[in-house]
Write an enzyme that holds these catalytic residues in place. Structure first.
Site, short mmCIF file in Angstrom:
data_model
loop_
_atom_site.label_atom_id
_atom_site.label_comp_id
_atom_site.label_asym_id
_atom_site.label_seq_id
_atom_site.Cartn_x
_atom_site.Cartn_y
_atom_site.Cartn_z
N ASP A 150 -25.73 1.69 58.04
CA ASP A 150 -26.73 1.42 59.07
C ASP A 150 -27.98 2.30 58.87
O ASP A 150 -28.04 3.11 57.94
CB ASP A 150 -26.07 1.73 60.43
CG ASP A 150 -26.41 0.72 61.49
OD1 ASP A 150 -27.54 0.22 61.48
OD2 ASP A 150 -25.55 0.45 62.34
N GLU A 183 -30.40 -2.19 57.20
CA GLU A 183 -31.63 -1.53 57.70
C GLU A 183 -32.54 -2.55 58.38
O GLU A 183 -33.74 -2.31 58.54
CB GLU A 183 -32.31 -0.68 56.62
CG GLU A 183 -32.77 -1.37 55.39
CD GLU A 183 -33.98 -2.24 55.60
OE1 GLU A 183 -33.77 -3.47 55.73
OE2 GLU A 183 -35.12 -1.74 55.62
N TRP A 184 -31.92 -3.66 58.81
CA TRP A 184 -32.55 -4.62 59.73
C TRP A 184 -33.76 -5.34 59.16
O TRP A 184 -34.58 -5.87 59.91
CB TRP A 184 -32.91 -3.92 61.06
CG TRP A 184 -31.87 -2.97 61.54
CD1 TRP A 184 -30.52 -3.22 61.62
CD2 TRP A 184 -32.05 -1.61 61.99
NE1 TRP A 184 -29.86 -2.11 62.09
CE2 TRP A 184 -30.78 -1.12 62.33
CE3 TRP A 184 -33.17 -0.80 62.14
CZ2 TRP A 184 -30.58 0.19 62.80
CZ3 TRP A 184 -32.99 0.50 62.62
CH2 TRP A 184 -31.70 0.98 62.94
N GLY A 185 -33.90 -5.31 57.83
CA GLY A 185 -35.03 -6.00 57.22
C GLY A 185 -36.34 -5.23 57.35
O GLY A 185 -37.40 -5.74 56.95
N ASP A 186 -36.29 -4.00 57.87
CA ASP A 186 -37.52 -3.25 58.13
C ASP A 186 -38.34 -2.99 56.86
O ASP A 186 -39.56 -2.92 56.92
CB ASP A 186 -37.20 -1.87 58.76
CG ASP A 186 -36.83 -2.00 60.23
OD1 ASP A 186 -36.79 -3.15 60.73
OD2 ASP A 186 -36.57 -0.97 60.87
N ASN A 187 -37.65 -2.78 55.75
CA ASN A 187 -38.34 -2.44 54.50
C ASN A 187 -38.19 -3.54 53.45
O ASN A 187 -38.12 -3.26 52.26
CB ASN A 187 -37.81 -1.11 53.96
CG ASN A 187 -37.99 0.02 54.96
OD1 ASN A 187 -39.05 0.60 55.03
ND2 ASN A 187 -36.96 0.29 55.75
N ASP A 205 -30.57 -6.87 65.40
CA ASP A 205 -29.22 -7.35 65.75
C ASP A 205 -29.22 -8.73 66.39
O ASP A 205 -30.09 -9.05 67.21
CB ASP A 205 -28.56 -6.37 66.73
CG ASP A 205 -28.19 -5.07 66.05
OD1 ASP A 205 -28.51 -4.90 64.85
OD2 ASP A 205 -27.57 -4.22 66.72
C1 GLA Z 1 -26.83 -1.29 64.52
C2 GLA Z 1 -26.34 -2.45 63.64
C3 GLA Z 1 -25.25 -3.20 64.36
C4 GLA Z 1 -24.09 -2.24 64.69
C5 GLA Z 1 -24.62 -1.08 65.50
C6 GLA Z 1 -23.57 0.00 65.70
O1 GLA Z 1 -27.47 -1.75 65.66
O2 GLA Z 1 -27.41 -3.29 63.31
O3 GLA Z 1 -24.79 -4.28 63.59
O4 GLA Z 1 -23.50 -1.79 63.49
O5 GLA Z 1 -25.73 -0.46 64.87
O6 GLA Z 1 -24.05 1.07 66.43
#
Ligand code: GLA
Length: 390
Positions: A150, A183-187, A205
């Site tokens: 994460d 890393e949520w696509g941020d980079n 998420d």
């Molecule tokens: C981030 C991730 C989620 C999950 C939570 C856990 O938000 O994107 O998928 O793993 O952390 O805290």
């Protein structure tokens, strides 16, 4: 002089790309499994994970392909020990992580775990920053097969460098571990992570809803929208990850669960179920276990599908499959039911004659001649597989 030369050569060898590799051959098709986060967040324990594993076997999900059980945030004690080692929460995981890994392996699963590239996880538990090699050795010794890593509390760290460090640490520890970047696509990880991990999150998420929005999270309809254009970056061994499934969770009705699952299959997305598999109604089990939809996701060609057309109330997605087959998904993103009427000739990616099969109705529909008509309820899909007529 000779000693200097030898030393320089040695340094070059040590720094050679051979030392910095991800494990190959671990994700020829998108990983499938179950992850604790979407339903349970931090309320996890050894007994819950065991019960879930048992339910995934008895519901037929394991046979259908769900192989990884991933324990997300919440498994750790609040502090590392005096030697800097990660410590499992003594109440939730009283026998430690190797014991739960052994149980999962004994039931035929692969064992996944979560941590964070920052100083702390999003739940405030110890993160991996500065401990990468030590942690990777611990994961290897516990029998971990999959690491979701994460991005909370990363400070000013550079994402590419940070994830490469963890890749190198996993490689050095020697146990093949699927590396899932989160890393949520941020980079824009799709531009650099192909040789770093096996999958990378492309967005914030997912939420348990069709089209709601939170501060850092989105319903699946919006997540789908953000995948358009990313198809060129995915392939065997390196996948875009539009986040785990909400199929079967209370915020989605049956049509929305079916459409979510179908479109994730069109995206060649990792299929990580996130429901309570112990209490699964038959309709949910039939969605998650549909072998023909799973086959579209897991197709050996490894091509992510793309959006061919978007009209109000009607999206058309296509995915090239092995053997000249195509998957075609009609998605009604509107709040009204529509009647589909498509001239087959408009689907210009098709070349010639095909046999058409509806994979949800489990029905053969003849050939792609003239017009295709079908009722399409709100937020639902019609998913077809076309096979060339030889
Ligand atoms: C981030 C991730 C989620 C999950 C939570 C856990 O938000 O994107 O998928 O793993 O952390 O805290």
């Amino acid at each position: 002089m000779k000693a200097k030369y030898t030393l320089a050569l040695l340094l070059i060898c040590l720094a050679s790309p051979l030392a910095a590799q991800k494990f190959e051959g671990l994700a020829a098709t998108p990983p499938m499994g179950w992850n604790s986060w979407n339903t349970f967040q931090g309320n996890i324990s050894e007994s819950l994970i065991k019960e879930m594993a048992d339910a995934i076997v008895s519901s037929g999900m394991q046979k259908a392909g769900y192989r990884f059980i991933v324990i997300d945030d919440g498994w750790e004690a609040p502090e590392r020990d005096a030697q800097g080692n990660l410590v499992p929460d003594p109440t939730r995981f009283p026998h430690g992580m190797k014991a739960i890994g052994d149980y999962l392996h004994s039931r035929g699963f692969l064992f996944g775990i979560h941590n964070c590239a920052g100083t702390k996880t999003c739940a405030g538990l110890p993160g991996g920053r500065g401990h990468e090699f030590q942690d990777a050795r611990a994961y290897a010794s516990w029998g971990v097969d999959y690491l979701k890593y994460d991005w909370c509390n990363h400070g000013t760290a550079n994402a590419e460098e940070t994830y490469k460090t963890m890749r190198d640490a996993l490689h050095a520890a020697g146990r093949p571990i699927v590396f899932s970047l989160c890393e949520w696509g941020d980079n824009k990880p799709w531009t650099w992570a192909r040789d770093v991990g096996h999958l990378w999150r492309t967005t914030g998420d997912i939420m348990d809803c069709y089209d709601c929005q939170g501060a850092y999270s989105l319903g699946w309809k919006f997540i789908l929208e953000l995948q358009v254009g990313l198809e060129q970056y995915a392939g065997p061994g390196h996948w875009n990850d539009p986040d785990m499934l909400e199929v079967g969770n209370p915020g989605l009705n049956e049509a929305e669960s079916r459409a979510h699952f179908s479109l994730w299959a069109m995206l060649a997305a990792p299929l990580m179920a996130g429901n309570d598999a112990r209490k699964m109604p038959e309709q949910v089990r039939d969605i998650l276990n549909n072998p023909e939809v799973i086959a579209i996701d897991q197709d050996a060609l490894g091509k992510q599908g793309s959006r061919f057309m978007k009209h109000p109330g009607k999206q058309i997605w296509s995915k090239e499959l092995s053997g000249g087959d195509w998957a075609v998904c009609f998605f009604n993103d509107s709040d009204e039911a529509v009647q589909l009427r498509i001239d087959w000739a408009h689907l210009s990616f098709l070349k010639g004659a095909y046999r058409v099969r509806d994979v949800w109705q489990k029905k053969d529909l003849g050939r792609n001649e003239g017009e295709f008509r079908a009722p399409l309820p709100s937020h639902d899909v019609v998913l077809l597989r076309l096979t060339p007529v030889k």
